[in-house]
Design an enzyme around this catalytic site. Structure first.
Site, short mmCIF file in Angstrom:
data_model
loop_
_atom_site.label_atom_id
_atom_site.label_comp_id
_atom_site.label_asym_id
_atom_site.label_seq_id
_atom_site.Cartn_x
_atom_site.Cartn_y
_atom_site.Cartn_z
N LYS A 1 0.82 -1.21 0.00
CA LYS A 1 0.00 0.00 0.00
C LYS A 1 0.87 1.27 0.00
O LYS A 1 0.45 2.30 -0.51
CB LYS A 1 -0.93 0.04 1.21
C1 LIG Z 1 -4.00 -4.69 0.01
C2 LIG Z 1 -3.18 -5.93 -0.03
C3 LIG Z 1 -3.41 -6.95 -0.97
C4 LIG Z 1 -4.53 -6.89 -1.98
O1 LIG Z 1 -4.30 -5.94 -2.96
P1 LIG Z 1 -5.50 -5.46 -3.92
O2 LIG Z 1 -4.96 -4.33 -4.69
O3 LIG Z 1 -6.59 -5.05 -2.97
O4 LIG Z 1 -5.87 -6.63 -4.75
C5 LIG Z 1 -2.57 -8.07 -0.94
N1 LIG Z 1 -1.59 -8.19 -0.03
C6 LIG Z 1 -1.34 -7.24 0.89
C7 LIG Z 1 -0.27 -7.45 1.89
C8 LIG Z 1 -2.12 -6.08 0.92
O5 LIG Z 1 -1.86 -5.14 1.86
#
Ligand SMILES: *Cc1c(COP(=O)(O)O)cnc(C)c1O
Length: 494
Positions: free
Chosen positions: A110
């Protein structure tokens, strides 16, 4: 470059409007009116660029109201908060690579977008002549909250207030959030579960009285969740970067197709890979990896998206999602950009809990996408296998992707180079990692981290330990109906 809505393809707004409002007025998601092209020469030039330059270049295709220099300044400042290369690619063997997206402040992917978004917002806000402070209410089940707090903390002209379910996040996640420094951040616990918090935040966005009072306090609400275009654009960049790294290290020749396997929740990360493909990146298959909550696997098998299923709480919590909101952008492309069709599907999902895109469209989607899932016990074994075979320690989300990639390669006999997209550092999930490799996990978080470091030699940054010594700054607990008052009080305190 202008943007239209997945639910009204007659709409046309600027990039600043798209980023500063988050969601289209019709409830749809903003999508580019057409996909900008990135040429072979562009991609070859990227091999000589560092990550911020690559990121600025890709973002310039989306935000032409900002200059190349402005975007480079944004990318430099955003990625200066990372530890070394923001998106290094690790080679495990000929044809298997890991793209690590977790070298930012909160050790998960993120950060790749939430470090950029606040700076992008302030730059676009200045261009659009918006004077008000961008006030960002966020509901979180854990990870997004901290990444948003770190991203917005100290960025002039923005403020973020995070709501988490009281008792509904892990001890470490709570500590991470309530110790965040900065005058423009606030954290509040909401009685109830994550849905209660999220529903209350959504309601606040539609609350006309609140908006008026916020305007009087010099603030305007905007959304920073994963459907915001300002989060998607920075994510497209790392797919180009990954390809450029394979080129510059001589692992591939230009034009060779590369597969990406992405641990998926809201479909934002993997959608960015698809956008990169539409812009010209030689992408092979996009492998969509799910955990026990395999709504996307079933969709890619049958063409039916159905919410008629149990929600499972797993050891890969960021993928515990039943409504993958960014999928709507994919549907828009495969519906021939017909927003009436997309709107009808979304209405069916809301009223009947499912929709069916039909066999023909499914076939087209499956030319690019392959879906698979791994259950908790199975990806725990995969985590252990990858560690034994390559000496590479990964987190549980990344283990899901390794597991599903192996299934794909076995079933489809595809030996193209493949990149596993790694979305979190093992330090975020030390207990699960320890148990997966056959060790017992101490109850105490710090003890678990120390043990993981001792047993595996995986370096745990000092900042991770330091978190446990920081003071807690926020302790407020409210009921969901008190949320608008909390937002207003925060705005007035700025
Ligand atoms: C948010 C997140 C995901 C999922 O990503 P998306 O873009 O929502 O598909 C996968 N792994 C981690 C560690 C995340 O923080």
């Amino acid at each position: 470059m202008n943007y239209t809505s997945t639910r009204n393809n007659k709409l046309s707004v600027s990039g600043s409007t798209a980023v500063l409002t988050g969601l289209a007025p019709d409830g749809g998601l903003y999508v580019p009116e057409s996909f900008p092209a990135v040429s072979r020469e562009d991609i070859e030039r990227m091999t000589d660029m560092d990550y911020p330059e690559r990121s600025a270049f890709v973002m310039s295709k989306f935000f032409d109201e900002l200059t190349q220099d402005e975007l480079l300044d944004i990318a430099r400042r955003a990625y200066a908060t990372f530890d070394g290369d923001p998106a290094p690619e690790v080679k495990l063997d000929g044809g298997l690579y890991v793209l690590e997206l977790w070298h930012g402040r909160t050790h998960a992917f993120k950060d790749m977008a939430l470090s950029v978004l606040p700076l992008l917002m302030t730059a676009l806000k200045a261009k659009a002549g918006q004077k008000e402070t961008c006030l960002i209410p966020v509901a979180t089940s854990g990870d997004t909250g901290k990444a948003a707090l770190e991203g917005f903390s100290g960025v002039d002209g923005t403020a973020v207030i995070v709501f988490y379910p009281d008792g509904g996040v892990s001890h470490t996640q709570r500590r991470q959030m309530v110790t965040t420094l900065g005058d423009n951040v606030k954290v509040v616990a909401v009685r109830g579960n994550f849905d209660d918090a999220q529903t209350a935040v959504k309601k606040a966005f539609g609350d006309a009285e609140l908006k008026e009072k916020l305007a009087a306090a010099g603030c305007k609400m905007t959304g920073a969740n994963s459907i915001n275009l300002g989060r998607l654009a920075p994510q497209v960049a790392y797919y180009f970067s990954a390809y450029a790294d394979l080129l510059s290290s001589g692992q591939i020749e230009y034009g060779d197709k590369v597969d990406f396997c992405v641990p998926t929740g809201n479909f934002g990360n993997i959608l960015a890979a698809y956008y990169a493909k539409l812009m010209g990146l030689p992408v092979g298959k996009l492998i969509c990896a799910s955990n026990d909550n395999k709504v996307l696997t079933d969709f890619l098998d049958t063409g039916v998206y159905s919410l008629d299923r149990e929600f499972v709480k797993t050891t890969s919590p960021s993928m515990d999602i039943l409504i993958s909101s960014n999928l709507e952008r994919l549907l828009f492309e495969f519906a021939g950009r017909d927003s009436d069709t997309v709107r009808a599907w979304m209405d069916e999902l809301r009223t009947a809990g499912s929709y069916d895109i039909g066999g023909e469209r499914l076939c087209e989607i499956r030319e690019t996408f392959w879906g698979g899932y791994a259950l908790q016990d199975d990806y725990a074994d995969t985590l252990c296998d990858v560690y034994d075979e390559y000496g590479y320690l990964c987190d549980p989300h990344t283990a899901v992707a390794f597991n599903v990639l192996a299934q794909y390669r076995e079933e489809c006999d595809d030996d193209a180079p493949a990149v596993v997209v790694s979305t979190a550092s093992p330090v975020k999930f030390a207990s699960t990692v320890l148990e997966s490799i056959g060790l017992s996990a101490p109850d105490d978080d710090v003890a678990a981290l120390r043990k993981m470091e001792e047993e595996t030699a995986f370096p745990v940054p000092e900042s991770v330990y330091a978190l446990f010594d920081m003071d807690e700054r926020f302790g407020e607990v409210i009921d969901p109906d008190e949320l608008p008052a909390a937002v207003l009080a925060f705005a007035e305190s700025l």
